[in-house]
Motif scaffolding. Structure first.
Motif, short mmCIF file in Angstrom:
data_model
loop_
_atom_site.label_atom_id
_atom_site.label_comp_id
_atom_site.label_asym_id
_atom_site.label_seq_id
_atom_site.Cartn_x
_atom_site.Cartn_y
_atom_site.Cartn_z
N ILE A 91 -27.17 50.83 33.94
CA ILE A 91 -26.27 49.95 33.19
C ILE A 91 -26.65 48.48 33.38
CG2 ILE A 91 -23.88 49.15 32.95
CD1 ILE A 91 -24.40 51.92 31.79
N GLY A 92 -26.98 48.10 34.60
CA GLY A 92 -27.37 46.73 34.88
C GLY A 92 -28.61 46.32 34.12
N PHE A 93 -29.57 47.23 34.01
CA PHE A 93 -30.81 46.95 33.30
C PHE A 93 -30.59 46.83 31.79
CE2 PHE A 93 -34.65 48.45 31.08
CZ PHE A 93 -35.58 47.51 31.54
N LEU A 94 -29.75 47.70 31.24
CA LEU A 94 -29.56 47.74 29.79
C LEU A 94 -28.62 46.65 29.27
CD1 LEU A 94 -29.21 51.60 29.20
CD2 LEU A 94 -31.21 50.16 28.76
N CYS A 95 -27.68 46.21 30.10
CA CYS A 95 -26.60 45.34 29.61
C CYS A 95 -26.62 43.92 30.19
CB CYS A 95 -25.25 45.98 29.90
SG CYS A 95 -25.06 47.63 29.21
N GLU A 96 -27.73 43.47 30.73
CA GLU A 96 -27.78 42.18 31.41
C GLU A 96 -27.32 41.03 30.51
OE1 GLU A 96 -30.96 39.18 33.62
OE2 GLU A 96 -31.67 40.92 32.52
N LYS A 97 -27.85 40.95 29.28
CA LYS A 97 -27.51 39.82 28.40
C LYS A 97 -26.04 39.86 28.00
CE LYS A 97 -32.10 39.10 26.44
NZ LYS A 97 -32.93 39.07 25.20
N PHE A 98 -25.54 41.05 27.70
CA PHE A 98 -24.14 41.21 27.34
C PHE A 98 -23.23 40.79 28.49
CE2 PHE A 98 -20.39 44.09 27.38
CZ PHE A 98 -19.74 43.58 26.28
N LEU A 99 -23.61 41.16 29.71
CA LEU A 99 -22.82 40.82 30.89
C LEU A 99 -22.80 39.33 31.14
CD1 LEU A 99 -24.05 43.70 33.24
CD2 LEU A 99 -21.84 43.53 32.09
N ARG A 100 -23.90 38.63 30.87
CA ARG A 100 -23.95 37.18 31.04
C ARG A 100 -22.89 36.50 30.18
NH1 ARG A 100 -28.31 34.54 33.33
NH2 ARG A 100 -30.00 35.88 34.06
N ILE A 101 -22.73 37.00 28.96
CA ILE A 101 -21.74 36.41 28.04
C ILE A 101 -20.33 36.67 28.56
CG2 ILE A 101 -20.78 36.54 25.71
CD1 ILE A 101 -23.62 37.29 24.75
N MET A 102 -20.08 37.89 29.03
CA MET A 102 -18.75 38.24 29.51
C MET A 102 -18.35 37.48 30.76
SD MET A 102 -18.07 42.27 28.91
CE MET A 102 -16.36 41.97 29.32
N GLY A 146 -20.78 56.73 41.56
CA GLY A 146 -21.66 55.69 41.03
C GLY A 146 -21.26 55.25 39.63
N ILE A 147 -20.77 56.20 38.83
CA ILE A 147 -20.30 55.85 37.48
C ILE A 147 -19.08 54.92 37.58
CG2 ILE A 147 -19.23 56.78 35.38
CD1 ILE A 147 -20.99 59.28 35.76
N PHE A 148 -18.20 55.23 38.52
CA PHE A 148 -17.04 54.35 38.74
C PHE A 148 -17.50 52.94 39.12
CE2 PHE A 148 -14.49 58.16 38.75
CZ PHE A 148 -13.23 57.73 38.40
N GLN A 149 -18.56 52.86 39.91
CA GLN A 149 -19.07 51.55 40.32
C GLN A 149 -19.49 50.70 39.12
OE1 GLN A 149 -21.91 49.79 43.81
NE2 GLN A 149 -22.74 51.53 42.71
N CYS A 150 -19.93 51.34 38.06
CA CYS A 150 -20.38 50.62 36.86
C CYS A 150 -19.26 49.79 36.23
CB CYS A 150 -20.95 51.58 35.83
SG CYS A 150 -22.50 52.36 36.35
N LEU A 151 -18.02 50.20 36.44
CA LEU A 151 -16.89 49.41 35.92
C LEU A 151 -16.89 48.00 36.48
CD1 LEU A 151 -13.97 52.02 36.09
CD2 LEU A 151 -14.98 51.05 34.01
N ALA A 152 -17.45 47.84 37.68
CA ALA A 152 -17.44 46.54 38.35
C ALA A 152 -18.36 45.53 37.67
CB ALA A 152 -17.84 46.69 39.82
#
Length: 262
Positions: A91-102, A146-152
């Protein structure tokens, strides 16, 4: 100090880092937040991660010694941590740009902090039913945690809160759920710091870098003390230990959200 407390307590360090500029009316441009906020946070997280490695040094020493001796068969804790980390890495690899905006959105963080509080309230029901130890976990169960951790990755959801909740649902007892949560968090936080190192090097503002380094040191010290407090709290099985954190999240998130509507 805030980072050291909020990373370990289930109240979302990312949300508090977003709220701070808003509460104190710091005049930070969107461009500054997008380019410097995440690297700055990573420096603080590095200090926190080091404190977790130091606190659980016996576990990490055991893992390293077994690897050095070529003992790969009797190293279940290592494999549980690896399997539990896979969802966050993807998730961290795929969503880095989206996370920066959030990361710079106050309203999003407030809403998700409220949801985090609700999750903590609900997780109390599962907490008292858990009997498993970490060594009794299956790799499938570690993956689910680990999936739960992705919510963070979403500001407002707490890394410790989501993984502890995942542990409760799987059936870990209270103290073991906390322990696995912290063991699982350390490599992810450290890995994020390593990945973001080039971004930190590109920051031209020496004052920001100095503040980040000092903040990382302070965060590490406070985080170590926070771990000791959490360990002590989670030994009290008869107490609804997550409810005060849940109330705090709902109240703070609600106040921030309402204030944004004015």
């Amino acid at each position: 100090m805030i980072q050291g407390i909020t990373e370990l307590f289930p109240i979302s360090s990312l949300a508090h880092s977003i709220f701070m500029p808003y509460i104190f009316k710091w005049n930070l441009s969107e461009d500054f937040l997008h380019k410097n906020f995440l690297p700055f946070m990573v420096m603080l997280h590095l200090g926190t991660a080091l404190s977790m490695f130091i606190f659980f040094n016996n576990e990490w020493k055991s893992i390293i010694i077994k690897i050095a001796k070529g003992n790969f068969h009797d190293n279940k804790l290592l494999y549980l941590i690896i399997v539990g980390s896979i969802p966050a890495i993807i998730i961290g690899f795929l969503c880095e740009k989206f996370l920066r905006i959030m990361f710079s959105n106050v309203i999003n963080a407030a809403v998700f902090l409220i949801l985090n509080g609700i999750l903590l309230f609900i997780s109390e029901k599962w907490r008292q039913k858990g009997t498993k130890s970490i060594q009794q976990l299956t790799y499938k169960e570690a993956f689910i945690i680990g999936i739960f951790q992705c919510l963070a990755f979403i500001p407002g959801f707490s890394r410790s809160g989501t993984t502890i909740t995942g542990g409760f649902i799987i059936g870990l007892n209270s103290s073991e759920s906390l322990r696995f949560s912290l063991l699982l968090s350390a490599p992810i936080v450290l890995g994020a710091g390593i990945i973001e190192t080039p971004h930190i090097a590109m920051v031209n503002n020496n004052q920001v870098l100095l503040m980040a380094i000092i903040g990382g040191i302070v965060a590490g010290i406070v985080a170590y003390l926070s771990i000791k407090i959490m360990i002590r709290l989670f030994k009290k099985t008869e107490t609804a230990i997550l409810r005060p954190f849940a109330v705090y999240c709902i109240l703070l998130g609600g106040i921030i959200f309402i204030s944004n509507l004015w």
